[in-house]
Design an enzyme around this catalytic site. Structure first.
Site, PDB file in Angstrom:
ATOM      1  N   TRP A 119       0.857  -1.198   0.000  1.00 62.84           N
ATOM      2  CA  TRP A 119       0.000   0.000   0.000  1.00 62.84           C
ATOM      3  C   TRP A 119       0.881   1.231   0.000  1.00 62.84           C
ATOM      4  CZ3 TRP A 119      -0.313   4.239   3.144  1.00 62.84           C
ATOM      5  CH2 TRP A 119      -1.496   4.985   3.131  1.00 62.84           C
TER       6      TRP A 119
ATOM      7  N   SER B 131       4.514  -6.115   2.548  1.00 63.18           N
ATOM      8  CA  SER B 131       3.624  -5.288   3.360  1.00 63.18           C
ATOM      9  C   SER B 131       2.173  -5.735   3.195  1.00 63.18           C
ATOM     10  CB  SER B 131       3.834  -3.816   3.003  1.00 63.18           C
ATOM     11  OG  SER B 131       3.311  -2.970   3.989  1.00 63.18           O
ATOM     12  N   THR B 132       1.286  -4.864   2.710  1.00 60.17           N
ATOM     13  CA  THR B 132      -0.093  -5.276   2.454  1.00 60.17           C
ATOM     14  C   THR B 132      -0.135  -6.423   1.450  1.00 60.17           C
ATOM     15  OG1 THR B 132      -0.909  -3.044   2.894  1.00 60.17           O
ATOM     16  CG2 THR B 132      -2.349  -4.493   1.633  1.00 60.17           C
TER      17      THR B 132
ATOM     18  N   ALA C  78       8.330  -8.062   5.098  1.00 62.61           N
ATOM     19  CA  ALA C  78       7.838  -6.919   5.886  1.00 62.61           C
ATOM     20  C   ALA C  78       6.314  -6.854   5.827  1.00 62.61           C
ATOM     21  CB  ALA C  78       8.472  -5.617   5.391  1.00 62.61           C
TER      22      ALA C  78
ATOM     23  N   ASP D 123      12.358  -1.701  10.839  1.00 66.98           N
ATOM     24  CA  ASP D 123      11.134  -1.425  10.102  1.00 66.98           C
ATOM     25  C   ASP D 123      10.237  -0.543  10.974  1.00 66.98           C
ATOM     26  OD1 ASP D 123       8.570  -1.558   8.891  1.00 66.98           O
ATOM     27  OD2 ASP D 123       9.060  -3.494   7.993  1.00 66.98           O
TER      28      ASP D 123
ATOM     29  N   HIS E 298      11.550  -0.776   6.176  1.00 67.99           N
ATOM     30  CA  HIS E 298      10.364  -1.371   5.550  1.00 67.99           C
ATOM     31  C   HIS E 298      10.540  -1.465   4.033  1.00 67.99           C
ATOM     32  CE1 HIS E 298       6.198  -2.641   5.567  1.00 67.99           C
ATOM     33  NE2 HIS E 298       5.904  -1.762   4.622  1.00 67.99           N
TER      34      HIS E 298
END
Length: 278
Positions: free
Chosen positions: A31, A97-98, A124, A229, A258
């Site tokens: 995201w 991530s997302t 991450a 992160d 991140h």
């Protein structure tokens, strides 16, 4: 430009590079970015003989800016629409991530049941859940995510600039070597997408409990995260993922941010290649 239309009529943009008979690697972006965030990985793995595929999540990048479906179930079913359309088998799915949440939901509910997945990588990533709950008291409080929503609503362009130039890549650290080009590219990707999709996506990436998804990921899974992160605290993500996954390998990178897939691509790419070939 290539698109697939999902069951609810949403057009999803995707890239498909390399030999069609090579093992596919499917990349799932974070995201509020797009498949362009995987440039360093797609070119690397293409050069190493793989077929590389990535799509823009609904409301992101070049995919349709639809008003609904901004949740993990739709994210995963959209990814399934791409993999089914291309008939990808023996694939490695890598999510950041997302996108890691998207991978977990896809692999658990679509990829493994259809026999399409060989391995997975969570980089991450947000599972099992970012929000502080009774089940996961080490998570972040709701006011953190309310702050994201407020900042995005007030001035999305400035908010995205602040994230990219600050905590995302660790550019706010005293010793950091800031890359304006990296910041500009992050901002470009974010601003290409829909403000509504980005706003709704905050709930999706922060409040979705994916404990069951992780437990159902029976394929070998590599978990990668930096211990600096500032977006997804690694003890509340990578460590828990490794505990919940049936077949996990955990790799924590000292001092990495991140956004390590971009700013430390040389190290990450080599480790990804070693895992995929193992």
């Amino acid at each position: 430009m290539s698109y697939v239309t999902t069951q609810d009529g949403t057009e999803i943009f995707y890239k498909d590079w390399g030999p069609k008979d090579a093992q596919p690697i499917v990349f799932h972006h974070g995201w509020p970015l797009s498949s362009d965030d995987w440039d360093a990985q797609m070119l690397f793995f293409l050069a190493n003989g793989f077929r590389v595929v990535a799509h823009d999540r609904r409301g992101h990048g070049r995919s349709a800016q639809v008003p609904t479906g901004h949740d993990m179930d739709h994210y995963a079913s959209d990814a399934a629409a791409v993999t089914d359309h291309l008939n990808l088998k023996n694939a490695v799915h890598i999510g950041h991530s997302t996108g890691g949440g998207e991978v977990a939901r896809y692999v658990a509910q679509h990829g493994i049941p259809k026999g399409r997945v060989a391995k997975a990588v969570l980089v991450a990533s947000v599972p099992p859940i970012m929000l502080k709950t009774d089940r996961y008291p080490g998570g972040l409080t709701i006011d953190v995510f309310d702050g994201f929503r407020s900042a995005l609503s007030a001035n999305r362009a400035q908010f995205f600039r602040d994230v990219a130039s600050g905590p995302f890549y660790g550019f706010n650290r005293p010793e950091a070597k800031v890359s304006d080009a990296v910041v500009d590219n992050w901002w470009r990707q974010g601003m290409t997408g829909s403000a509504l999709a980005h706003y709704a996506g905050i709930k999706a990436f922060s409040e979705t409990d994916q404990t069951d998804d992780l437990k159902a990921m029976t394929v070998p899974t590599l978990v990668m995260q930096g211990d600096d992160d500032q977006i997804v605290p690694y003890k509340n993500a990578a460590v828990l993922q490794a505990e919940l996954l049936p077949d996990a390998t955990l790799k924590v990178y000292p001092g990495y941010s991140h956004g390590m897939l971009t700013v430390n691509a040389d190290v990450l790419n080599a480790d990804l290649l070693a895992f995929i070939r193992s």
